[in-house]
Design an enzyme around this catalytic site. Structure first.
Site, PDB file in Angstrom:
ATOM      1  N   CYS A 116       0.819  -1.227   0.000  1.00 32.68           N
ATOM      2  CA  CYS A 116       0.000   0.000   0.000  1.00 32.68           C
ATOM      3  C   CYS A 116       0.843   1.264   0.000  1.00 32.68           C
ATOM      4  O   CYS A 116       0.357   2.334  -0.336  1.00 32.68           O
ATOM      5  CB  CYS A 116      -0.941   0.010   1.199  1.00 32.68           C
ATOM      6  SG  CYS A 116      -2.109  -1.337   1.125  1.00 32.68           S
ATOM      7  N   HIS A 256      -3.503   7.239   2.000  1.00 33.27           N
ATOM      8  CA  HIS A 256      -3.861   5.919   1.476  1.00 33.27           C
ATOM      9  C   HIS A 256      -5.268   5.566   1.950  1.00 33.27           C
ATOM     10  O   HIS A 256      -5.637   5.834   3.093  1.00 33.27           O
ATOM     11  CB  HIS A 256      -2.849   4.889   1.975  1.00 33.27           C
ATOM     12  CG  HIS A 256      -3.250   3.477   1.681  1.00 33.27           C
ATOM     13  ND1 HIS A 256      -3.587   3.063   0.414  1.00 33.27           N
ATOM     14  CD2 HIS A 256      -3.397   2.396   2.494  1.00 33.27           C
ATOM     15  CE1 HIS A 256      -3.913   1.781   0.460  1.00 33.27           C
ATOM     16  NE2 HIS A 256      -3.810   1.354   1.710  1.00 33.27           N
ATOM     17  N   ASN A 286     -10.053  -0.153  -1.248  1.00 36.29           N
ATOM     18  CA  ASN A 286      -8.595  -0.084  -1.130  1.00 36.29           C
ATOM     19  C   ASN A 286      -7.968  -0.710  -2.382  1.00 36.29           C
ATOM     20  O   ASN A 286      -8.017  -1.923  -2.570  1.00 36.29           O
ATOM     21  CB  ASN A 286      -8.172  -0.846   0.135  1.00 36.29           C
ATOM     22  CG  ASN A 286      -6.672  -0.804   0.380  1.00 36.29           C
ATOM     23  OD1 ASN A 286      -5.904  -0.367  -0.473  1.00 36.29           O
ATOM     24  ND2 ASN A 286      -6.269  -1.260   1.550  1.00 36.29           N
TER      25      ASN A 286
HETATM   26  O1  UT7 Z   1      -4.124  -1.180   3.261  1.00 36.96           O
HETATM   27  C1  UT7 Z   1      -3.285  -2.087   3.905  1.00 36.96           C
HETATM   28  C2  UT7 Z   1      -3.319  -1.955   5.370  1.00 36.96           C
HETATM   29  N1  UT7 Z   1      -4.571  -2.439   5.866  1.00 36.96           N
HETATM   30  C3  UT7 Z   1      -5.253  -1.725   6.736  1.00 36.96           C
HETATM   31  O2  UT7 Z   1      -4.863  -0.622   7.080  1.00 36.96           O
HETATM   32  C4  UT7 Z   1      -6.493  -2.368   7.325  1.00 36.96           C
HETATM   33  C5  UT7 Z   1      -6.521  -2.183   8.804  1.00 36.96           C
HETATM   34  N2  UT7 Z   1      -7.618  -2.888   9.431  1.00 36.96           N
HETATM   35  C6  UT7 Z   1      -8.898  -2.497   9.290  1.00 36.96           C
HETATM   36  O3  UT7 Z   1      -9.196  -1.573   8.553  1.00 36.96           O
HETATM   37  C7  UT7 Z   1      -9.947  -3.184  10.125  1.00 36.96           C
HETATM   38  O4  UT7 Z   1      -9.310  -3.993  11.082  1.00 36.96           O
HETATM   39  C8  UT7 Z   1     -10.958  -4.049   9.304  1.00 36.96           C
HETATM   40  C9  UT7 Z   1     -11.820  -3.154   8.454  1.00 36.96           C
HETATM   41  C10 UT7 Z   1     -10.181  -5.022   8.410  1.00 36.96           C
HETATM   42  C11 UT7 Z   1     -11.857  -4.833  10.250  1.00 36.96           C
HETATM   43  O5  UT7 Z   1     -12.522  -3.938  11.133  1.00 36.96           O
HETATM   44  P1  UT7 Z   1     -12.491  -4.170  12.714  1.00 36.96           P
HETATM   45  O6  UT7 Z   1     -13.263  -3.083  13.289  1.00 36.96           O
HETATM   46  O7  UT7 Z   1     -11.041  -4.287  13.113  1.00 36.96           O
HETATM   47  O8  UT7 Z   1     -13.249  -5.526  12.852  1.00 36.96           O
HETATM   48  P2  UT7 Z   1     -12.770  -6.891  13.515  1.00 36.96           P
HETATM   49  O9  UT7 Z   1     -11.792  -7.597  12.626  1.00 36.96           O
HETATM   50  O10 UT7 Z   1     -12.376  -6.635  14.921  1.00 36.96           O
HETATM   51  O11 UT7 Z   1     -14.110  -7.700  13.521  1.00 36.96           O
HETATM   52  C12 UT7 Z   1     -15.237  -7.302  14.328  1.00 36.96           C
HETATM   53  C13 UT7 Z   1     -16.362  -8.270  14.094  1.00 36.96           C
HETATM   54  C14 UT7 Z   1     -15.952  -9.750  14.220  1.00 36.96           C
HETATM   55  O12 UT7 Z   1     -17.035 -10.444  14.782  1.00 36.96           O
HETATM   56  P3  UT7 Z   1     -17.043 -10.814  16.332  1.00 36.96           P
HETATM   57  O13 UT7 Z   1     -15.814 -11.643  16.545  1.00 36.96           O
HETATM   58  O14 UT7 Z   1     -16.996  -9.507  17.062  1.00 36.96           O
HETATM   59  O15 UT7 Z   1     -18.316 -11.547  16.474  1.00 36.96           O
HETATM   60  C15 UT7 Z   1     -15.765 -10.155  12.791  1.00 36.96           C
HETATM   61  O16 UT7 Z   1     -15.967 -11.537  12.602  1.00 36.96           O
HETATM   62  O17 UT7 Z   1     -16.867  -8.108  12.759  1.00 36.96           O
HETATM   63  C16 UT7 Z   1     -16.855  -9.383  12.101  1.00 36.96           C
HETATM   64  N3  UT7 Z   1     -16.598  -9.153  10.682  1.00 36.96           N
HETATM   65  C17 UT7 Z   1     -17.567  -8.860   9.801  1.00 36.96           C
HETATM   66  N4  UT7 Z   1     -18.894  -8.743   9.935  1.00 36.96           N
HETATM   67  C18 UT7 Z   1     -19.595  -8.419   8.841  1.00 36.96           C
HETATM   68  C19 UT7 Z   1     -15.387  -9.149  10.041  1.00 36.96           C
HETATM   69  N5  UT7 Z   1     -15.584  -8.857   8.740  1.00 36.96           N
HETATM   70  C20 UT7 Z   1     -16.920  -8.684   8.560  1.00 36.96           C
HETATM   71  C21 UT7 Z   1     -17.712  -8.355   7.451  1.00 36.96           C
HETATM   72  N6  UT7 Z   1     -19.051  -8.237   7.629  1.00 36.96           N
HETATM   73  N7  UT7 Z   1     -17.185  -8.140   6.239  1.00 36.96           N
END
Ligand code: UT7
Length: 338
Positions: A116, A256, A286
């Protein structure tokens, strides 16, 4: 002798026609528009369809537009650098294919891999060629066909990424314009959180690697998020400070586009209001190395000569960085987008 700077003198971009909406993703994985929008800011992303089309197809389109807008003869191009993690093939470089397609027969060309942050690394590299005085026209592109390495059964990644990219032309100037400062960083210990395990020399493709979904992006989102928020804000603040730029001196933050929450945190750390933050994550998601040149492409008509821009990125590697650019031309006269 006056110092030579590398001015960005034109912008080209390309996104595929196919729009993959949050609604359509709801039919593919267990997700919903509300989750995607509130957690990431993404509404839709573009997908490159069509057999045999890779990243070089998108970069070629962007470079052709760039050459046409800047009225540049492709034979005058000295170098083409393509930042990408989704090259058409491991070799030859995607940049070689692009140079051939656009008729840049006098250019040397190569790919650069920094995920990225790839466009920032490539822009810094391209600027050095110009600053050395040895080269007069360098094209720097950032593009990725993320759909080629995304598992559309994995809801933690498939909602985030999209395809697209853009390119800029760098030319020398003795005015105080162009790429004025750059900070680049990397930390390979972050590899465990964001990677694609198979397909390289450590784990070449086998039936087993395909069956185990190892040719797809793996991301442990939360640690990546925490690093991204901290490091992107840190490096942006550092480059502003060492160039004596306060929030009010910066016309545009060009971040980004990984997650709207990361972008908001960086802007707030720098004291920059929403109206000065370039954003197109809602329509493209992204696009990895493509996000920053696509922001230039979308916002070109608003950019004025002398505007202070801070570019910032964080991504796989980990890699991150920030660049201070003083914009070199009035975009309204040349932008295809109004
Ligand atoms: O560009 C390269 C660098 N990458 C980044 O900068 C990305 C950095 N990370 C992020 O932007 C975020 O961590 C994400 C957008 C990838 C995820 O968001 P989050 O707020 O960190 O969510 P999480 O992974 O903590 O997941 C929260 C909940 C989980 O469920 P439980 O365990 O709380 O029941 C996940 O299973 O959301 C669930 N979940 C989803 N639910 C609906 C994960 N993905 C999805 C989805 N739809 N697509």
């Amino acid at each position: 002798m006056k110092t030579i700077h590398a001015a960005i003198t034109g912008v080209g971009g390309y996104v595929p026609d196919y729009i993959l909406t949050n609604k359509e993703l709801e039919t593919m994985v267990d997700t919903n528009d509300e989750w995607i929008t509130t957690r990431t800011g993404i509404k839709e992303r573009r997908i490159l369809k069509g057999e045999g089309l890779g990243t070089s197809y998108m970069v070629t389109k962007a470079v052709q537009e760039l050459l046409q807008k800047t009225n540049t003869d492709p034979k005058e191009i000295d170098a083409i650098i393509v930042a990408t993690v989704t090259p058409d093939m491991p070799f030859p470089a995607t940049a070689n294919l692009v140079a051939d397609q656009v008729g840049a027969t006098n250019a040397f060309s190569y790919d650069l891999s920094a995920a990225c942050s790839g466009f920032l690394y490539a822009l810094t590299t391209g600027a050095k060629y110009i600053e050395s005085g040895s080269y007069k026209k360098v094209i720097v592109a950032g593009a990725d066909k993320m759909s080629s390495i995304i598992n559309y059964k994995d809801r933690t990644t498939c909602v985030i990424f999209g395809d697209g990219g853009g390119a800029v032309l760098l030319e020398p100037t003795t005015e105080n314009l162009g790429v004025l400062d750059s900070i680049l960083r990397s930390d390979g210990s972050g590899a465990v959180y964001l990677n694609m395990k198979a397909g390289g020399s450590r784990m070449p493709a086998t039936h087993a690697s395909v069956d185990a979904n190892l040719h797809y992006v793996f991301q442990d989102g939360q640690p990546v998020f925490k690093f991204a928020v901290t490091k992107m804000a840190e490096v942006s603040a550092e480059i502003a400070e060492r160039n004596n730029l306060k929030g009010e001196d910066i016309q545009w933050l060009v971040p980004h586009q990984a997650n709207k929450r990361i972008i908001d945190a960086t802007a707030s750390r720098m004291g920059i209001g929403d109206d000065k933050v370039m954003m197109n994550i809602e329509k493209y998601g992204n696009t990895t190395a493509g996000t920053i040149p696509l922001l230039f492409w979308d916002y070109e008509s608003k950019l004025k000569k002398g505007d202070n821009l801070i570019l910032a990125a964080f991504g796989g590697g980990f890699t991150w960085g920030a660049i201070y650019v003083k914009w070199a031309y009035d975009g309204a006269a040349v932008s295809n987008k109004k």
